[in-house]
Design a protein around this motif. Structure first.
Motif, PDB file in Angstrom:
ATOM      1  N   MET A   1      72.450  25.102  26.162  1.00  0.00           N
ATOM      2  CA  MET A   1      72.208  24.879  24.744  1.00  0.00           C
ATOM      3  C   MET A   1      71.647  23.487  24.522  1.00  0.00           C
ATOM      4  SD  MET A   1      72.446  26.393  21.931  1.00  0.00           S
ATOM      5  CE  MET A   1      72.207  25.927  20.267  1.00  0.00           C
ATOM      6  N   LYS A   2      72.145  22.505  25.311  1.00  0.00           N
ATOM      7  CA  LYS A   2      71.617  21.145  25.147  1.00  0.00           C
ATOM      8  C   LYS A   2      70.150  21.083  25.533  1.00  0.00           C
ATOM      9  CE  LYS A   2      75.590  18.171  25.520  1.00  0.00           C
ATOM     10  NZ  LYS A   2      76.270  17.136  26.280  1.00  0.00           N
ATOM     11  N   TYR A   3      69.787  21.815  26.604  1.00  0.00           N
ATOM     12  CA  TYR A   3      68.392  21.787  27.040  1.00  0.00           C
ATOM     13  C   TYR A   3      67.477  22.428  26.003  1.00  0.00           C
ATOM     14  CZ  TYR A   3      70.407  20.416  31.485  1.00  0.00           C
ATOM     15  OH  TYR A   3      71.093  19.765  32.453  1.00  0.00           O
ATOM     16  N   ALA A   4      67.967  23.445  25.360  1.00  0.00           N
ATOM     17  CA  ALA A   4      67.174  24.084  24.315  1.00  0.00           C
ATOM     18  C   ALA A   4      66.985  23.129  23.136  1.00  0.00           C
ATOM     19  CB  ALA A   4      67.847  25.367  23.855  1.00  0.00           C
ATOM     20  N   SER A   5      68.023  22.379  22.792  1.00  0.00           N
ATOM     21  CA  SER A   5      67.919  21.421  21.689  1.00  0.00           C
ATOM     22  C   SER A   5      66.941  20.309  22.033  1.00  0.00           C
ATOM     23  CB  SER A   5      69.289  20.827  21.387  1.00  0.00           C
ATOM     24  OG  SER A   5      70.197  21.839  21.062  1.00  0.00           O
ATOM     25  N   ILE A   6      67.000  19.834  23.263  1.00  0.00           N
ATOM     26  CA  ILE A   6      66.073  18.780  23.692  1.00  0.00           C
ATOM     27  C   ILE A   6      64.641  19.307  23.683  1.00  0.00           C
ATOM     28  CG2 ILE A   6      65.408  17.339  25.672  1.00  0.00           C
ATOM     29  CD1 ILE A   6      68.413  17.128  26.310  1.00  0.00           C
ATOM     30  N   PHE A   7      64.457  20.555  24.135  1.00  0.00           N
ATOM     31  CA  PHE A   7      63.134  21.164  24.136  1.00  0.00           C
ATOM     32  C   PHE A   7      62.579  21.282  22.718  1.00  0.00           C
ATOM     33  CE2 PHE A   7      60.452  25.002  23.981  1.00  0.00           C
ATOM     34  CZ  PHE A   7      59.427  24.571  24.816  1.00  0.00           C
ATOM     35  N   VAL A   8      63.419  21.706  21.778  1.00  0.00           N
ATOM     36  CA  VAL A   8      62.988  21.817  20.382  1.00  0.00           C
ATOM     37  C   VAL A   8      62.616  20.446  19.832  1.00  0.00           C
ATOM     38  CG1 VAL A   8      63.783  22.370  18.041  1.00  0.00           C
ATOM     39  CG2 VAL A   8      64.252  23.941  19.918  1.00  0.00           C
ATOM     40  N   ALA A   9      63.385  19.417  20.162  1.00  0.00           N
ATOM     41  CA  ALA A   9      63.075  18.070  19.689  1.00  0.00           C
ATOM     42  C   ALA A   9      61.741  17.580  20.254  1.00  0.00           C
ATOM     43  CB  ALA A   9      64.201  17.113  20.069  1.00  0.00           C
ATOM     44  N   LEU A  10      61.484  17.847  21.539  1.00  0.00           N
ATOM     45  CA  LEU A  10      60.219  17.422  22.134  1.00  0.00           C
ATOM     46  C   LEU A  10      59.029  18.180  21.538  1.00  0.00           C
ATOM     47  CD1 LEU A  10      61.245  16.986  25.868  1.00  0.00           C
ATOM     48  CD2 LEU A  10      60.663  15.200  24.231  1.00  0.00           C
ATOM     49  N   VAL A  11      59.197  19.467  21.313  1.00  0.00           N
ATOM     50  CA  VAL A  11      58.120  20.245  20.701  1.00  0.00           C
ATOM     51  C   VAL A  11      57.843  19.720  19.301  1.00  0.00           C
ATOM     52  CG1 VAL A  11      57.549  22.531  19.787  1.00  0.00           C
ATOM     53  CG2 VAL A  11      58.450  22.301  22.092  1.00  0.00           C
ATOM     54  N   ALA A  12      58.894  19.409  18.544  1.00  0.00           N
ATOM     55  CA  ALA A  12      58.704  18.873  17.200  1.00  0.00           C
ATOM     56  C   ALA A  12      58.013  17.513  17.249  1.00  0.00           C
ATOM     57  CB  ALA A  12      60.044  18.763  16.479  1.00  0.00           C
ATOM     58  N   LEU A  13      58.319  16.707  18.258  1.00  0.00           N
ATOM     59  CA  LEU A  13      57.708  15.378  18.389  1.00  0.00           C
ATOM     60  C   LEU A  13      56.220  15.493  18.669  1.00  0.00           C
ATOM     61  CD1 LEU A  13      58.033  12.294  18.619  1.00  0.00           C
ATOM     62  CD2 LEU A  13      58.439  12.630  21.042  1.00  0.00           C
ATOM     63  N   PHE A  14      55.852  16.387  19.592  1.00  0.00           N
ATOM     64  CA  PHE A  14      54.447  16.487  19.969  1.00  0.00           C
ATOM     65  C   PHE A  14      53.616  17.321  18.993  1.00  0.00           C
ATOM     66  CE2 PHE A  14      56.302  15.525  24.212  1.00  0.00           C
ATOM     67  CZ  PHE A  14      55.714  14.277  24.338  1.00  0.00           C
ATOM     68  N   SER A  15      54.248  18.178  18.216  1.00  0.00           N
ATOM     69  CA  SER A  15      53.480  19.005  17.287  1.00  0.00           C
ATOM     70  C   SER A  15      53.529  18.472  15.862  1.00  0.00           C
ATOM     71  CB  SER A  15      53.997  20.439  17.315  1.00  0.00           C
ATOM     72  OG  SER A  15      55.313  20.471  16.804  1.00  0.00           O
ATOM     73  N   ALA A  16      54.136  17.341  15.643  1.00  0.00           N
ATOM     74  CA  ALA A  16      54.239  16.800  14.288  1.00  0.00           C
ATOM     75  C   ALA A  16      52.874  16.406  13.733  1.00  0.00           C
ATOM     76  CB  ALA A  16      55.179  15.601  14.278  1.00  0.00           C
ATOM     77  N   GLU A  17      51.949  16.070  14.598  1.00  0.00           N
ATOM     78  CA  GLU A  17      50.612  15.685  14.159  1.00  0.00           C
ATOM     79  C   GLU A  17      49.876  16.872  13.547  1.00  0.00           C
ATOM     80  OE1 GLU A  17      47.444  13.222  13.450  1.00  0.00           O
ATOM     81  OE2 GLU A  17      49.376  12.610  14.234  1.00  0.00           O
ATOM     82  N   ALA A  18      50.204  18.067  13.958  1.00  0.00           N
ATOM     83  CA  ALA A  18      49.496  19.246  13.465  1.00  0.00           C
ATOM     84  C   ALA A  18      49.831  19.539  12.014  1.00  0.00           C
ATOM     85  CB  ALA A  18      49.848  20.460  14.330  1.00  0.00           C
ATOM     86  N   PHE A  19      50.993  19.117  11.546  1.00  0.00           N
ATOM     87  CA  PHE A  19      51.409  19.435  10.189  1.00  0.00           C
ATOM     88  C   PHE A  19      51.108  18.328   9.193  1.00  0.00           C
ATOM     89  CE2 PHE A  19      54.234  21.960  12.901  1.00  0.00           C
ATOM     90  CZ  PHE A  19      53.821  23.216  12.483  1.00  0.00           C
ATOM     91  N   SER A  20      50.565  17.222   9.629  1.00  0.00           N
ATOM     92  CA  SER A  20      50.245  16.137   8.702  1.00  0.00           C
ATOM     93  C   SER A  20      48.885  16.408   8.068  1.00  0.00           C
ATOM     94  CB  SER A  20      50.236  14.800   9.442  1.00  0.00           C
ATOM     95  OG  SER A  20      49.203  14.798  10.409  1.00  0.00           O
ATOM     96  N   PRO A  21      48.706  15.999   6.807  1.00  0.00           N
ATOM     97  CA  PRO A  21      47.409  16.246   6.155  1.00  0.00           C
ATOM     98  C   PRO A  21      46.304  15.430   6.814  1.00  0.00           C
ATOM     99  CG  PRO A  21      48.861  14.964   4.731  1.00  0.00           C
ATOM    100  CD  PRO A  21      49.657  15.354   5.929  1.00  0.00           C
TER     101      PRO A  21
END
Length: 161
Positions: A1-21
C-alpha cells in the motif's frame, strides 16, 4: 500500500504540468517558468503527503484481509471499574436460523379458508366497479335516445358493386 501511495505521488508530481493552463504560442520555443513549476511541484507534494499520512492508509495496512463468513466479530469496550479501567469483549449475537414455518398438515388444513377469502376479493374487485357504473348511469336515457332514431337506408348503387 505504501508503494502504491508513493507511485501515485510521483505520477501526480510529474503530470502536474499537464493540468496547468498554458497559452498557445506560435513559436516552438520552450521556456521554463519557475513559478509555474514550483506551484505544480508544491501541489503534487501536498497531494502525495496527504495520501501517505492519511489515517485510512494506516488502518488498511494494519488489518489482514482474511475475512470470511465464519469470523466472530467482537468489539472491545473500555469500562471503568472501582479501581481502574478494563477492557471487555462484546461478542456479536447471531440470529436464530431455525425454521419457523408451519407443518404441512397445518398449512393444508387452513388452505380452504384462504382460498375462499381470495376468491371473494377477486370476485368483489369485478362486481363492485360494475355495480357502481350501473348505479351512476341508472337515470341516464342517452342510449335510448341514440338507438331510437330512425336511420335512413343508404341509396342503392348502380353497377356491379
Amino acid at each position: 500500500m505504501k508503494y502504491a501511495s508513493i507511485f501515485v505521488a510521483l505520477v501526480a508530481l510529474f503530470s502536474a504540468e499537464a493540468f496547468s493552463p498554458q497559452a498557445h504560442k506560435a513559436s516552438n520555443k520552450q521556456s521554463l517558468d519557475l513559478k509555474k513549476v514550483a506551484g505544480n511541484a508544491f501541489a503534487a507534494i501536498t497531494i502525495g503527503s496527504t495520501i501517505l499520512s492519511s489515517p485510512i492508509a494506516n488502518a488498511v495496512e494494519s488489518q489482514p484481509f482474511t475475512f470470511s463468513s465464519s469470523n466472530i466479530i467482537a468489539e472491545k469496550v473500555v469500562r471503568q471499574g472501582l479501581y481502574n479501567e478494563y477492557e471487555v469483549d462484546i461478542v456479536q449475537q447471531r440470529d436464530d436460523a431455525r425454521s419457523t414455518f408451519k407443518d404441512a398438515s397445518e398449512t393444508k388444513s387452513k388452505k380452504g379458508k384462504y382460498t375462499a377469502i381470495l376468491a371473494i376479493l377477486i370476485v368483489g374487485s369485478f362486481i363492485v366497479p360494475m355495480a357502481q357504473y350501473f348505479w351512476y348511469v341508472r337515470d341516464d336515457d342517452s342510449t335510448d335516445k341514440f338507438f331510437a332514431e330512425e336511420v335512413p337506408e343508404p341509396p342503392k348503387k348502380k353497377g356491379w358493386f
